[in-house]
Design a protein around this motif. Structure first.
Motif, short mmCIF file in Angstrom:
data_model
loop_
_atom_site.label_atom_id
_atom_site.label_comp_id
_atom_site.label_asym_id
_atom_site.label_seq_id
_atom_site.Cartn_x
_atom_site.Cartn_y
_atom_site.Cartn_z
N SER A 1 2.42 -1.60 0.19
CA SER A 1 1.85 -2.78 0.86
C SER A 1 1.53 -3.87 -0.16
O SER A 1 1.01 -3.59 -1.25
CB SER A 1 0.59 -2.37 1.62
OG SER A 1 -0.13 -3.52 2.00
N ALA A 2 1.83 -5.12 0.22
CA ALA A 2 1.57 -6.25 -0.70
C ALA A 2 0.08 -6.43 -0.94
O ALA A 2 -0.35 -6.80 -2.04
CB ALA A 2 2.15 -7.53 -0.09
N GLU A 3 -0.72 -6.13 0.09
CA GLU A 3 -2.17 -6.31 -0.04
C GLU A 3 -2.80 -5.27 -0.95
O GLU A 3 -3.87 -5.47 -1.50
CB GLU A 3 -2.83 -6.24 1.35
CG GLU A 3 -4.17 -6.94 1.38
CD GLU A 3 -4.86 -6.87 2.73
OE1 GLU A 3 -6.04 -7.20 2.79
OE2 GLU A 3 -4.21 -6.47 3.71
N SER A 4 -2.10 -4.14 -1.11
CA SER A 4 -2.62 -3.05 -1.94
C SER A 4 -2.92 -3.52 -3.36
O SER A 4 -3.99 -3.25 -3.90
CB SER A 4 -1.60 -1.91 -1.96
OG SER A 4 -2.01 -0.90 -2.82
N SER A 5 -1.98 -4.25 -3.95
CA SER A 5 -2.17 -4.72 -5.33
C SER A 5 -3.27 -5.77 -5.41
O SER A 5 -4.00 -5.85 -6.40
CB SER A 5 -0.86 -5.29 -5.88
OG SER A 5 -0.43 -6.37 -5.09
N VAL A 6 -3.41 -6.59 -4.32
CA VAL A 6 -4.46 -7.62 -4.28
C VAL A 6 -5.84 -6.96 -4.29
O VAL A 6 -6.73 -7.35 -5.05
CB VAL A 6 -4.31 -8.52 -3.00
CG1 VAL A 6 -5.47 -9.49 -2.89
CG2 VAL A 6 -2.99 -9.27 -3.04
N GLY B 1 -12.17 2.01 -0.27
CA GLY B 1 -11.79 2.79 0.91
C GLY B 1 -10.56 2.22 1.58
O GLY B 1 -9.64 2.97 1.98
N ARG B 2 -10.50 0.89 1.67
CA ARG B 2 -9.31 0.23 2.25
C ARG B 2 -8.08 0.50 1.40
O ARG B 2 -7.00 0.77 1.91
CB ARG B 2 -9.55 -1.28 2.34
CG ARG B 2 -10.42 -1.71 3.50
CD ARG B 2 -10.55 -3.22 3.54
NE ARG B 2 -9.27 -3.85 3.81
CZ ARG B 2 -8.95 -5.07 3.41
NH1 ARG B 2 -9.79 -5.79 2.72
NH2 ARG B 2 -7.77 -5.57 3.68
N TYR B 3 -8.28 0.42 0.08
CA TYR B 3 -7.16 0.64 -0.84
C TYR B 3 -6.62 2.06 -0.73
O TYR B 3 -5.41 2.28 -0.78
CB TYR B 3 -7.64 0.36 -2.27
CG TYR B 3 -6.60 0.60 -3.34
CD1 TYR B 3 -5.45 -0.18 -3.40
CD2 TYR B 3 -6.76 1.62 -4.28
CE1 TYR B 3 -4.49 0.04 -4.38
CE2 TYR B 3 -5.80 1.84 -5.26
CZ TYR B 3 -4.67 1.05 -5.30
OH TYR B 3 -3.72 1.26 -6.27
N GLY C 1 -0.68 9.37 -10.27
CA GLY C 1 -0.41 8.27 -9.36
C GLY C 1 -1.64 7.63 -8.76
O GLY C 1 -2.62 7.37 -9.43
N LYS C 2 -1.57 7.41 -7.44
CA LYS C 2 -2.62 6.67 -6.74
C LYS C 2 -3.96 7.40 -6.78
O LYS C 2 -5.01 6.78 -6.92
CB LYS C 2 -2.20 6.40 -5.30
CG LYS C 2 -3.08 5.35 -4.63
CD LYS C 2 -2.50 4.89 -3.33
CE LYS C 2 -3.40 3.81 -2.73
NZ LYS C 2 -2.90 3.30 -1.47
#
Length: 774
Positions: free
Chosen positions: A283-288, A274-276, A244-245
């Protein structure tokens, strides 16, 4: 007030411990002096004075090292343990204060003032006792460390001082606080202190409980998440997913490490990673962020292909792929030569301008092959959004880099040959002007810090060799045009087309159609017929289609058994391709009055153009027909005005324009014609008609005329000469200023033509008109 008496007793210093009156407690005694003090107490009345040390670490305390208020206690029991220490059971009796301290060699001894306490409680003390009991009960409920039996035994106590001492002994207080209560002789004051301590402890316990619940909740959530994550890992492992992640993060770290980014960009990539890592996967921003990191890692930052600096090999490759196009090839070889000498050169920005089908795109591919560089192509046809070039900002849904950065990723190196195809076909609208966005890309002084809205970091494009193509350079904005080195590819002559068909197109089509020389033979005159009568173009696209058509029909004949070997001649081409689609101008069979042969430059190369003049009685009306453009109409007007001004010298009736209507016509009226090179042809045809002198049939001419009769230079002399040669003309009249263009004309054409350079119309007439002036 309590009464006091003086007593001299052995002293037992206590470490980290304090005994209140009425307390029964076990003590472990190990120090020699303490053991001796106990033995001394046993000899006397079993009484000993217990005082607490200020510092635990002191082994042999002096008077200053112990608190002077302590407890007079009775030794109830002594037991020697196997390790040499003595366990003793003591019972606290009364408070006492040291008045004299004696350090005997064997033990400590002290003279103390022993104080008696009264046991009856006053009304205020009774009220205080109730309050303390109530607070103590609440404290027990919160603490849960003290049993209800303890509370029951405390509630039975009627002496205020004793109650205070018992409660103090059960509270988790520091030695300093316990000593403070021991030193307080007044029962009322002692109860007040206990009340304050209980109130404070209750508050602390309440907060502890809240924090405990919060921690428990958090722990439960963390444990739950951990459990679910472990389950998810197990499932993903079973499914063959790379954990996974966590697997993704490890993979991204590896990509960043391998990407060899500049230090500042690498730092940003790790920061985003680090943010990811901290961001939930939902979270929608995760894929961005993940997409952004992947782009940073996939773009080439330092990976560079090594140029194969062999000028002779490169020349061979360019000649192998393309026939002719000498100027372009020369420019590429110049670049290679300079690169070999300096080993460091900014990529040039070439613009290959020319009509469709002349091989601009395939030439760019050949340039990449000759340099041994990666090749990437980007079509700009119809691009009207600035974001196509510069990318979208990451705040937009579905944001991605512009097509320049996408092209660099596709190229995989920092120095590819990057083809920007159809640069003249860009448009602009409310979404911005993409041609303005290209200014930075195509500026050698700026493109080392190209900024893409998605990447947000400067990217170096200075090592890229940009090649652009355009059909019409007038449609390219001026500032963009200024940044490029324009190389014109005017189109192929008939001879060049023949060579291209023989050397490139036909072999390719035969291979594609499964044919070889033993099955299909195409004669040169057959190819020439296909060029002349079945195509009309500057390039060779349609010619390739005709070659493909011939190969298909030959393949059908062979497969159907009609023939084993097909030979294509001039006659069989018409049977296979049908009736000719085009015709080309031919020289007149005899000298004509009022008809001159002009030479035209068209998008399909060169052509001959007959200009006819007819006179009829009238009032001087000038009519122009043949779908002429404004420039040609103005050339006719200029020729007409020149003839009127020079009518005497030309032996023409000065009143010709008042007696005759003049009609100038250019045949093939459906085809638009325009350009500045028909001036001398129109003037010659007019003078021929007005003087009744024929124009020589073998003469073709091109040139612009002024009102004073001067002949001005024109363009496309090479193509015009080719069309004259094809039409059977032998003499070409051309402007003197175009003599420099003669070197571009193939020798095979030049040897059959006579070129006459003129600077005035008088010279034109001398060579063009037959017969004497009438």
């Amino acid at each position: 007030m309590s009464n006091s008496e003086q007593r001299t007793l052995p002293l037992l210093p206590l470490r980290g411990l304090l005994v209140y009156p009425t307390m029964v407690l076990h003590l472990d005694v190990g120090r020699n002096k303490s053991v001796q003090a106990l033995e001394r107490a046993m000899v006397e009345e079993h009484e000993i004075f217990l005082a607490t040390q200020k510092e635990i670490s002191v082994d042999e305390p002096s008077s200053e090292d112990i608190y002077h208020v302590g407890t007079l206690a009775k030794v109830k029991q002594m037991l020697k343990l196997p390790n040499g220490t003595i366990r003793v059971l003591v019972e606290g009796l009364r408070r006492g204060e040291i008045s004299e301290f004696h350090d005997r060699d064997e033990y400590y001894e002290a003279t103390i003032d022993v104080r008696e306490e009264r046991h009856e409680a006053t009304v205020e003390e009774q009220a205080l006792m109730r309050n303390v009991l109530e607070q103590f009960e609440q404290y027990i409920k919160l603490s849960k460390k003290i049993s209800q039996e303890t509370f029951a035994s405390v509630s039975d106590i009627i002496e205020p001082g004793r109650m205070a001492d018992i409660i103090a002994s059960h509270l988790p207080l520091k030695i300093v606080q316990k000593q403070d209560i021991l030193e307080t002789h007044s029962p009322e004051e002692r109860l007040n202190k206990i009340l304050r301590i209980l109130s404070n402890e209750k508050e602390v316990l309440g907060l502890e409980k809240k924090i405990g619940q919060r921690v428990k909740k958090s722990m439960e959530k963390t444990q739950k998440e951990y459990y679910l994550r472990e389950q998810m890992k197990a499932i993903q492992k079973e499914l063959g997913d790379k954990e996974g992640k966590e697997g993704e993060i490890a993979e991204l770290k590896d990509k960043i490490a391998k990407a060899q980014m500049p230090e500042a960009i690498e730092e940003k990539a790790y920061k985003e990673l680090g943010r990811y890592e901290k961001m939930p996967a939902s979270s929608a921003e995760s894929s961005v962020i993940r997409n952004y990191i992947e782009w940073l890692a996939l773009i080439p930052w330092h990976k560079e292909t090594k140029d194969l600096l062999d000028i002779h090999r490169s020349e061979e490759i360019l000649d192998e792929d393309h026939y002719g196009l000498e100027k372009v090839k020369e420019r590429v070889l110049e670049y290679l030569a300079v690169q070999e000498l300096t080993n460091e050169l900014k990529g040039p920005i070439l613009c290959l301008a020319g009509p469709p089908g002349v091989g601009k795109t395939s030439l760019a591919r050949s340039i990449a092959r000759s340099l041994d560089r990666n090749f990437v192509r980007m079509s700009l046809g119809g691009v009207r959004d600035e974001a196509e070039i510069r990318g979208h900002r990451r705040t937009y849904v579905g944001a991605m880099p512009g097509r320049i950065i996408q092209g660099m990723k596709k190229a995989g190196s920092v120095n590819p040959v990057f083809l920007l195809d159809e640069i003249d076909k860009m448009a602009n609208d409310f979404r911005g002007d993409p041609s303005s966005a290209l200014l930075e890309v195509l500026d050698p002084e700026q493109n080392n810090t190209f900024s893409d809205h998605f990447i947000e970091e400067p990217y170096d494009l200075s090592k890229v060799m940009f090649v652009t193509t355009a059909n019409n350079i007038s449609r390219i904005p001026g500032p963009l045009m200024d940044r490029m080195e324009v190389i014109h590819i005017p189109g192929y002559t008939e001879v060049e087309k023949l060579e291209i068909a023989k050397g490139y197109l036909l072999p390719k089509q035969m291979k594609d159609h499964g044919l070889n020389k033993s099955r299909l033979q195409v004669k040169e005159e057959a190819i020439l017929k296909a060029i002349r009568y079945y195509t009309r173009e500057a390039g060779v696209r349609n010619l390739e289609r005709q070659m493909a058509s011939l190969c298909r029909k030959a393949a059908k004949m062979i497969v159907s058994g009609q023939k084993k070997r097909v030979v294509l001649t001039e006659n069989t081409v018409e049977q296979m391709l049908g009736k000719p689609k085009f015709r080309y101008g031919k020289a007149e069979e005899e000298d004509q009055i009022g008809a001159a042969t002009g030479l035209a430059y068209t998008t399909a190369g060169g052509d001959t153009l007959t200009i006819e003049v007819s006179l009829s009685p009238g009032k001087g009306k000038l009519t122009l027909t043949g779908k002429l453009g404004d420039v040609m109409k103005e050339s006719a007007q200029a020729a007409f005005s020149y003839i009127r001004s020079k009518s005497d010298e030309l032996s023409i009736d000065p009143a010709f324009n008042e007696k005759n209507d003049i009609h100038i016509h250019v045949p093939e009226g459906a085809i638009p014609k325009d350009g500045p090179s028909a001036g001398i042809t129109m003037a010659t045809a007019l003078i021929s008609a007005l003087t009744d002198r024929p124009v020589r049939k073998e003469v073709g001419m091109t040139g612009e005329i002024t009102l004073r009769g001067r002949v001005l230079p024109i363009g496309g002399l090479k193509e015009k000469s080719m069309s004259a040669h094809r039409a059977g003309l032998t003499t070409i009249i051309m402007p003197k200023d175009n003599e420099k263009d003669l070197e571009d004309i193939p020798e095979s054409v030049k040897k059959d033509l006579t070129f006459i350079a003129v600077s005035h119309l008088d010279e034109v007439l001398k060579h063009a008109l037959a017969g004497e002036k009438k």
